[in-house]
Design a protein around this motif. Structure first.
Motif, PDB file in Angstrom:
ATOM      1  N   MET A   1      29.496  36.720  34.008  1.00 14.19           N
ATOM      2  CA  MET A   1      29.897  37.840  34.788  1.00 14.19           C
ATOM      3  C   MET A   1      31.457  37.362  35.113  1.00 14.19           C
ATOM      4  O   MET A   1      31.903  36.363  35.378  1.00 14.19           O
ATOM      5  N   SER A   2      32.519  38.374  34.720  1.00 13.72           N
ATOM      6  CA  SER A   2      33.532  38.163  34.678  1.00 13.72           C
ATOM      7  C   SER A   2      34.300  38.404  36.160  1.00 13.72           C
ATOM      8  O   SER A   2      33.462  38.795  36.995  1.00 13.72           O
ATOM      9  N   ASP A   3      35.615  37.912  36.145  1.00 14.17           N
ATOM     10  CA  ASP A   3      36.384  37.974  37.431  1.00 14.17           C
ATOM     11  C   ASP A   3      36.286  39.629  37.997  1.00 14.17           C
ATOM     12  O   ASP A   3      36.244  39.998  39.091  1.00 14.17           O
ATOM     13  N   GLU A   4      36.685  40.374  36.790  1.00 17.93           N
ATOM     14  CA  GLU A   4      36.673  41.722  37.068  1.00 17.93           C
ATOM     15  C   GLU A   4      35.482  42.226  37.580  1.00 17.93           C
ATOM     16  O   GLU A   4      35.216  43.106  38.599  1.00 17.93           O
ATOM     17  N   GLN A   5      34.291  41.859  37.278  1.00 15.48           N
ATOM     18  CA  GLN A   5      33.051  42.536  37.544  1.00 15.48           C
ATOM     19  C   GLN A   5      32.607  41.747  39.061  1.00 15.48           C
ATOM     20  O   GLN A   5      32.174  42.493  39.963  1.00 15.48           O
ATOM     21  N   SER A   7      35.050  40.957  41.466  1.00 22.74           N
ATOM     22  CA  SER A   7      36.006  41.837  42.131  1.00 22.74           C
ATOM     23  C   SER A   7      35.505  43.133  42.619  1.00 22.74           C
ATOM     24  O   SER A   7      36.114  43.749  43.680  1.00 22.74           O
ATOM     25  N   VAL A  20      21.731  37.534  32.867  1.00 21.68           N
ATOM     26  CA  VAL A  20      22.791  36.494  32.528  1.00 21.68           C
ATOM     27  C   VAL A  20      22.366  35.494  31.782  1.00 21.68           C
ATOM     28  O   VAL A  20      21.177  34.852  32.627  1.00 21.68           O
ATOM     29  N   ASP A  24      25.765  32.736  27.233  1.00 23.52           N
ATOM     30  CA  ASP A  24      26.298  31.218  27.538  1.00 23.52           C
ATOM     31  C   ASP A  24      25.885  30.256  26.547  1.00 23.52           C
ATOM     32  O   ASP A  24      26.055  29.181  26.048  1.00 23.52           O
ATOM     33  N   ARG A  67      25.389  26.377  36.131  1.00 23.42           N
ATOM     34  CA  ARG A  67      26.498  27.516  35.831  1.00 23.42           C
ATOM     35  C   ARG A  67      25.777  28.612  36.812  1.00 23.42           C
ATOM     36  O   ARG A  67      26.583  29.381  37.361  1.00 23.42           O
ATOM     37  N   LEU A  71      27.237  30.877  39.876  1.00 26.94           N
ATOM     38  CA  LEU A  71      27.492  32.324  39.809  1.00 26.94           C
ATOM     39  C   LEU A  71      26.858  33.215  40.848  1.00 26.94           C
ATOM     40  O   LEU A  71      27.293  33.800  41.455  1.00 26.94           O
ATOM     41  N   ASP A  74      28.617  32.964  43.929  1.00 20.25           N
ATOM     42  CA  ASP A  74      29.757  33.628  44.133  1.00 20.25           C
ATOM     43  C   ASP A  74      29.292  35.124  44.102  1.00 20.25           C
ATOM     44  O   ASP A  74      30.110  35.753  44.884  1.00 20.25           O
TER      45      ASP A  74
END
Length: 148
Positions: A1-5, A7, A20, A24, A67, A71, A74
């Motif tokens: 998952m990206s930082d954009e997602q 955020s 997900v 990876d 990981r 996630l 986060d």
């Protein structure tokens, strides 16, 4: 998952669904190496690299599991009021027999799903509102090689 997602998640977010883990493991590298007929020796090398990320050391968790647990934490931090639903992956091949490449890929998918499920359980045990959904039964009969 990206930082954009991440955020894009807010305190008001009520539901987050995730699938997900495959990226990876280098799924695209595995497929590229294993697609030629017959597969090259690089195929087994890429499968072994992916499986290494799923290996659980005694008393620990796999590299990918760690990981994923991070996630999920986060996501919970970014959307503290959300229910997080994590799905596994369907088996790609139907009606496999023996120990061929298709069987290895299905076994690796099952190992990935176990890693995801274990990471979800770890996150849940630390207070995250998260659930795992196994999709293999729902997708059974829809894999590559299905003649139904």
């Amino acid at each position: 998952m990206s930082d954009e997602q991440l955020s894009a998640l807010k305190q008001s977010t009520r539901l987050v669904t995730l699938t997900v883990g495959a990226a990876d493991l280098g799924l695209s590298r595995v497929l590229a190496a294993c697609t030629p007929v017959p597969p090259t020796t690089a195929c087994q090398t890429e499968i072994d690299k992916a499986l290494a990320l799923l290996a659980v050391p005694p008393g620990g968790e796999s590299m990918l599991g760690g990981r994923l647990t991070g996630l999920y934490a986060d996501v919970a931090d970014a959307a503290p009021n959300a229910l997080i639903v994590v799905t596994g992956y369907p088996l790609l091949f139907d009606h496999v027999q023996g120990d061929d490449l298709k069987t290895q890929i299905n076994r690796a998918t099952a190992a990935l799903n176990l890693t995801i499920k274990t990471a979800v359980e770890s996150a849940r045990n630390s207070g995250v509102n998260i659930f795992y959904v196994d999709v293999t039964e729902e997708f059974a009969g829809h894999g590559i090689g299905c003649t139904d």
